[in-house]
Motif scaffolding. Sequence first.
Motif, PDB file in Angstrom:
ATOM      1  N   ILE A  13       0.836  -1.198   0.000  1.00 36.50           N
ATOM      2  CA  ILE A  13       0.000   0.000   0.000  1.00 36.50           C
ATOM      3  C   ILE A  13       0.875   1.254   0.000  1.00 36.50           C
ATOM      4  CG2 ILE A  13      -1.660   1.345   1.372  1.00 36.50           C
ATOM      5  CD1 ILE A  13      -2.736  -1.417   2.376  1.00 36.50           C
ATOM      6  N   GLY A  84      -4.074   4.288   1.579  1.00 33.22           N
ATOM      7  CA  GLY A  84      -5.019   3.195   1.414  1.00 33.22           C
ATOM      8  C   GLY A  84      -6.318   3.739   0.860  1.00 33.22           C
ATOM      9  N   SER A  85      -7.260   2.861   0.665  1.00 33.54           N
ATOM     10  CA  SER A  85      -8.500   3.249   0.004  1.00 33.54           C
ATOM     11  C   SER A  85      -9.427   4.072   0.887  1.00 33.54           C
ATOM     12  CB  SER A  85      -9.238   2.011  -0.510  1.00 33.54           C
ATOM     13  OG  SER A  85      -9.552   1.153   0.567  1.00 33.54           O
ATOM     14  N   ASP A  86      -9.357   3.905   2.208  1.00 36.87           N
ATOM     15  CA  ASP A  86     -10.258   4.625   3.107  1.00 36.87           C
ATOM     16  C   ASP A  86      -9.485   5.066   4.350  1.00 36.87           C
ATOM     17  OD1 ASP A  86     -12.299   5.661   4.651  1.00 36.87           O
ATOM     18  OD2 ASP A  86     -13.411   3.772   4.807  1.00 36.87           O
TER      19      ASP A  86
END
Length: 100
Positions: A13, A84-86
């Motif tokens: 990540i 990261g995505s969230d």
Amino acid sequence: MVLESDPEHARAIARPSVQNPYLGLANYVSNLRRLGWTDADLADGGSDALIDALVVHGDAQALSRGVTAHLDAGADHVAVQVLGSDPLPALRALAGLARS
């Protein structure tokens, strides 16, 4: 920072955000070399050791320790970027620790 306890997954990540843009910028690379990082550390998106040094990862307590280390070293503020995505789970976890 990456809220992820598996080091390999955390590095996967973190690495793209370190590689682009930072490892493509001469001033950042020059500073890293001055700090003792080698060409091998800077190649191919950064060595595991470089990624670990630049992007704290782990559970909420590990992230908190990473922030606290900067404060203990004399920083009067620390800006964090959650990768990261969230980002919300990591920010919520840190906020929960700050309240305790």
